[in-house]
Design a protein around this motif. Structure first.
Motif, PDB file in Angstrom:
ATOM      1  N   UNK A   1     -11.338   9.297  -0.836  1.00 41.91           N
ATOM      2  CA  UNK A   1      -9.810   9.112  -0.384  1.00 41.91           C
ATOM      3  C   UNK A   1      -9.183   8.383  -1.434  1.00 41.91           C
ATOM      4  N   UNK A   2      -9.775   7.196  -1.808  1.00 40.76           N
ATOM      5  CA  UNK A   2      -9.340   6.264  -2.522  1.00 40.76           C
ATOM      6  C   UNK A   2      -8.661   6.951  -3.835  1.00 40.76           C
ATOM      7  N   UNK A   3      -9.407   7.779  -4.324  1.00 37.01           N
ATOM      8  CA  UNK A   3      -8.979   8.629  -5.425  1.00 37.01           C
ATOM      9  C   UNK A   3      -8.030   9.670  -5.408  1.00 37.01           C
ATOM     10  N   UNK A   4      -7.432   9.861  -4.409  1.00 41.06           N
ATOM     11  CA  UNK A   4      -6.348  10.690  -4.078  1.00 41.06           C
ATOM     12  C   UNK A   4      -4.980   9.880  -4.194  1.00 41.06           C
ATOM     13  N   UNK A   5      -4.270   9.767  -5.239  1.00 42.54           N
ATOM     14  CA  UNK A   5      -3.129   9.109  -5.313  1.00 42.54           C
ATOM     15  C   UNK A   5      -1.956   9.418  -4.179  1.00 42.54           C
ATOM     16  N   UNK A   6      -2.064  10.430  -3.933  1.00 39.09           N
ATOM     17  CA  UNK A   6      -0.923  10.990  -3.204  1.00 39.09           C
ATOM     18  C   UNK A   6      -1.135  10.611  -1.712  1.00 39.09           C
ATOM     19  N   UNK A   7      -2.466  10.701  -1.517  1.00 34.40           N
ATOM     20  CA  UNK A   7      -2.919  10.083  -0.180  1.00 34.40           C
ATOM     21  C   UNK A   7      -2.846   8.335   0.083  1.00 34.40           C
ATOM     22  N   UNK A   8      -3.512   7.730  -1.080  1.00 33.17           N
ATOM     23  CA  UNK A   8      -3.857   6.508  -0.955  1.00 33.17           C
ATOM     24  C   UNK A   8      -2.617   5.669  -0.918  1.00 33.17           C
ATOM     25  N   UNK A   9      -1.880   5.897  -1.682  1.00 30.89           N
ATOM     26  CA  UNK A   9      -0.375   5.042  -1.980  1.00 30.89           C
ATOM     27  C   UNK A   9       0.672   5.536  -1.022  1.00 30.89           C
TER      28      UNK A   9
END
Ligand code: ANZ
Ligand code: ZN
Length: 779
Positions: free
Chosen positions: A438-446
């Motif tokens: 999930x760290x690599x999903x920008x829309x999720x992580x940030x």
């Protein structure tokens, strides 16, 4: 227990437990009860994710397909679920509440984040709960599990250890399950005792940065009575005090090397009694035994675990097996302090007894000495549990996101409840790297900080799927509720669960988590009950025809679909129930299934081939047998003895169809008798009975009928069989009228040839008669 929707589909073990609850549900409905018989899917989890990594097909897709397949299979085998209450733990409408529960636990201090040595599977690239480590191996992939120091989320299950333990006895559960839970919780009562480590360097060290510069080592012991026999201390390789002691030891390098090696070992490798113990002495440092005031050496050894007690022990080689072995190996002092009856030279005496070599405590019993010695040295009583807090975070994609946010300014913040659910993103590369994908999903992580609005980061770990399944039964009460997990009224109406059936493999995982969750939510005020499952039964494993476990590897897996195709769903259901007691492990047997099929064919033939005009003549014998059968089936269903219920129905049908000993023949069974029989058979064989019900001219479903009553007078036998013993040995039996008197019976027994042989020419000293059951003639 709801299934994990794997690509393999339903297996016969599922059908076994699901048929059992289906029979129960149908039975109680026929008896006029409101029965909630729900089903759902435990849809998050590693297999779907691993499959996605291999094939690139998204878990959403594979899970959807698998669920569709499961449902169609469940329909085919005739499981009467209320599909309007179906749940799916991977559905945002469901996991919204998993996240909501997380937030409630967080607010109550029952969810916390901590750096701790945790179980790590290098193959699955994730941490595991203790319950998921089996014999030192990952439960999923059977790879070796190692310990790693990581920041992880935990649920404070230990806060409920005592209640979890105490409530076990109140439940109607199998003994083996109770035992497994008690052991897992593992309560020990003992004492904490401090051993001073006098050392000038430590005491004069005024460096404020060292906060842990205590000059004592505290141990947890269940045997304070053996204090005078403590000839050395042992601390776990991870113990904090080592940092303080290392600078003043004479063998720093050796110690550091030992600590490094022990890091590569897992718990089992460290504690296995059969493994040779290793250790290293902290040379140049000593502790003081607070009882004898003797100086004793301090060792580091990895058989002492960091997360139990204080992570340090007083070693009493004369009375503890591990300490004895260790002392022999490293030539450490052994002082006997409890007098043993046997003379033990090559072993420790681990029992309790009378104290010796213990100064003024000599002559006391262990029991007395425990308290007195603890007091004398200023120790304190301590209760210790084996169970650890539940590690719930996973560095994987296919799970419920943990609803927390990290802000550089405001720190760790819960996602506001109005923003739930935190939806799992679908633009993720799931390849496991050790960090959550999930760290690599920008829309999720940030995200923006809910407090100050500056850029912040979402927690990227997901929850252990056992969190999803720790509360699912509550949702069945009110599955479409958008405002609450379930309304209070619905929870009050349907819960706790009356009967829960599933495999023994969940004894210390799922079943402990669900109990913890129930208690925690009860404390948060959502309901009044404190236990989720009043009655539990474990279905036995069904082995393959070769008596091995069913496995693709052996090519011996029985597929329920194939059985249904060949014999029909009713036959599969009834065979699974007929194989043996529900809780027994039992092998598949093709001949057995043919026998069940023949029975159902007979039932079919009786109804299909009978002539209506002779059908209305009741036979008295048959009527009595029917009433007995009804009674037996009731008793057996209510006690989950499905196999003997089926035997009783088979006996009845054999009589009807003139198969057996009876003089009653087919034509004599009446419509009304056959109808009653069909109703009691219906929970087992819903398809056939529904069909035959229609053949008998009914327009409504058989499942709207009322369960037949039996006549109490008709179920009593007029004839009884009495066992005749001579001097306590069974010699013969005799069939007589019920209630026969001793005077009438006595001469009859003397004439029986097998009895006559043993009493002829001898004096009869006693004639003991237990009414309608037994005679013992003493000669
Ligand atoms: C001295 C002693 C003398 C002990 C004796 C036993 C027998 P249970 O019953 O499982 O709770 N112990 C304590 N902490 C430990 C740790 N972190 N790792 C390994 N062993 C540990 O066992 C409690 C006993 O296990 C304690 O009592 C301690 O050894 C050891 F004759 O203390 B005993
Ligand atoms: Zn902020």
């Amino acid at each position: 227990m709801f299934p994990y929707p794997s690509g393999e589909g339903l297996h016969v073990g599922h059908v076994e437990s699901y048929t059992a609850t289906d029979i129960i549900s149908r039975y109680y409905r026929l008896n006029g009860y409101n029965v909630l018989h729900p089903q759902g899917f435990d849809a998050f989890g590693l297999p779907a994710e691993n499959y996605a990594i291999k094939t690139g097909i998204h878990p959403v897709e594979t899970t959807k397909k698998a669920i569709a397949n499961f449902k169609s299979q469940m329909e085919i085998v005739g499981l009467s679920y209320d599909w309007s209450r179906e749940i799916n733990t991977a559905d945002p409408d469901y996991y919204k509440w998993t996240q909501w529960i997380f937030l409630q636990l967080y607010k109550k201090g029952l969810a916390y984040k901590k750096k701790a040595p945790v179980n790590w599977c290098e193959n699955c690239k994730t941490v595991l709960a203790n319950e998921q480590v089996v014999n030192g191996l990952c439960e999923r992939c059977e790879n070796k599990v190692i310990q790693k120091d990581l920041e992880q989320w935990f649920f404070k299950i230990t806060e409920y250890a005592e209640e979890l333990l105490n409530d076990i006895e109140k439940m109607d559960w199998p003994e083996a399950l109770k035992h497994a839970q008690k052991n897992w919780i593992g309560k020990s009562e003992g004492a904490l005792i401090k051993f001073q480590v006098p050392n000038s360097k430590l005491q004069t060290n005024s460096n404020d940065q060292i906060t842990n510069n205590q000059n004592y080592i505290e141990v947890f012991t269940t045997r304070p009575d053996t204090l005078f026999g403590a000839t050395y201390l042992v601390v776990a390789p991870e113990h904090e005090i080592i940092n303080n002691l290392l600078p003043i030891t004479d063998n720093q390098e050796e110690v550091e090397e030992y600590i490094n090696i022990s890091r590569t070992k897992n718990k089992l490798e460290r504690t296995d009694l059969a493994k040779e113990k290793t250790g290293v002495e902290l040379k140049g440092v000593k502790a003081i035994n607070p009882g004898s005031k003797e100086e004793i050496p301090i060792w580091i050894a990895d058989y002492v675990l960091t997360d139990y007690g204080t992570g340090a022990i007083m070693a009493v080689p004369a009375h503890d097996e591990r300490d004895f072995e260790f002392a022999k190996k490293y030539n450490l002092k052994i002082i006997e302090v409890v007098k043993s009856i046997e003379k033990l030279e090559s072993k420790a005496y681990i029992g309790e007894g009378i104290l010796i070599n213990s100064d003024k405590f000599d002559g006391l019993t262990s029991e007395e000495a425990k308290d007195k010695i603890t007091k004398f040295v200023g120790g304190k009583k301590q209760t210790q549990y084996k169970i650890r807090d539940w590690l719930i975070s996973r560095q994987r994609y296919w799970g419920t996101p943990i609803p927390m946010i990290y802000c550089d300014k405001c720190g760790l913040l819960p996602v506001p409840e109005k923003d739930l659910p935190v939806v799992l993103p679908d633009d993720v590369d799931f390849k496991p790297t050790g960090e959550s994908p999930l760290v690599r999903s920008k829309k999720f992580h940030q995200v923006k900080c809910p407090n100050c609005g500056t850029p912040a980061r979402r927690e990227s770990d997901t929850m252990d799927t056992f969190v999803c399944s720790s509360w699912y039964f509550l949702r069945y009460a009110d599955p479409h509720n958008k405002k609450e997990l379930a309304s209070k009224a619905s929870l009050k109406k349907w819960l706790p669960v009356d009967l829960y059936i599933g495999g023994m493999e969940h004894a210390v995982g799922h079943l402990i988590y669900a109990r913890f969750m129930t208690k925690a939510l009860a404390d948060l005020g959502y309901f009044n009950f404190r236990e989720p499952f009043l009655k539990i039964r474990n279905q036995g494993i069904i082995l393959a025809e070769d008596s091995r476990k069913m496995s693709k590897r052996w090519g011996n897996v029985i597929n329920p679909d194939d059985v249904v195709k060949e014999y029909g769903a009713d036959t599969l259901r009834m065979y699974l129930m007929f194989m043996g007691p529900l809780e027994d492990m039992k092998p598949w047997d093709s001949r057995g299934i043919v026998g069940v099929k023949r029975f159902l064919d007979k039932v079919n033939n009786i109804v299909a081939n009978r002539k209506s005009q002779i059908a209305n003549r009741d036979s008295q014998d048959l009527e009595k047998l029917l009433h007995k059968t009804i009674m037996k089936v009731i008793e057996d269903i209510e006690n989950l003895r499905f196999n003997t219920a089926i035997s009783a129905m088979m006996i009845y049908i054999n009589h009807v169809s003139d198969g057996h000993t009876s003089h009653v023949s087919n034509g004599q069974v009446s419509n009304s008798q056959m109808e009653k029989f069909l109703i009691i058979l219906a929970p087992f064989a819903p398809y056939l009975t529904e069909e035959l019900w229609e053949k008998l001219g009914h327009k409504e479903t058989i499942f709207k009928e009322k369960w037949p009553e039996y006549d109490k007078k008709l179920v009593i036998d007029e004839q009884v069989t009495i066992a005749i013993q001579v001097n306590g040995k069974l010699r013969d039996t005799i069939e007589v009228d019920r209630g026969i008197s001793e005077e009438d019976l006595r001469p009859m027994t003397y004439k029986l040839p097998n009895v006559k042989k043993y009493i002829e020419g001898r004096e009869i000293k006693k004639f003991i008669y237990i009414k309608d059951r037994l005679v013992n003639i003493v000669v």
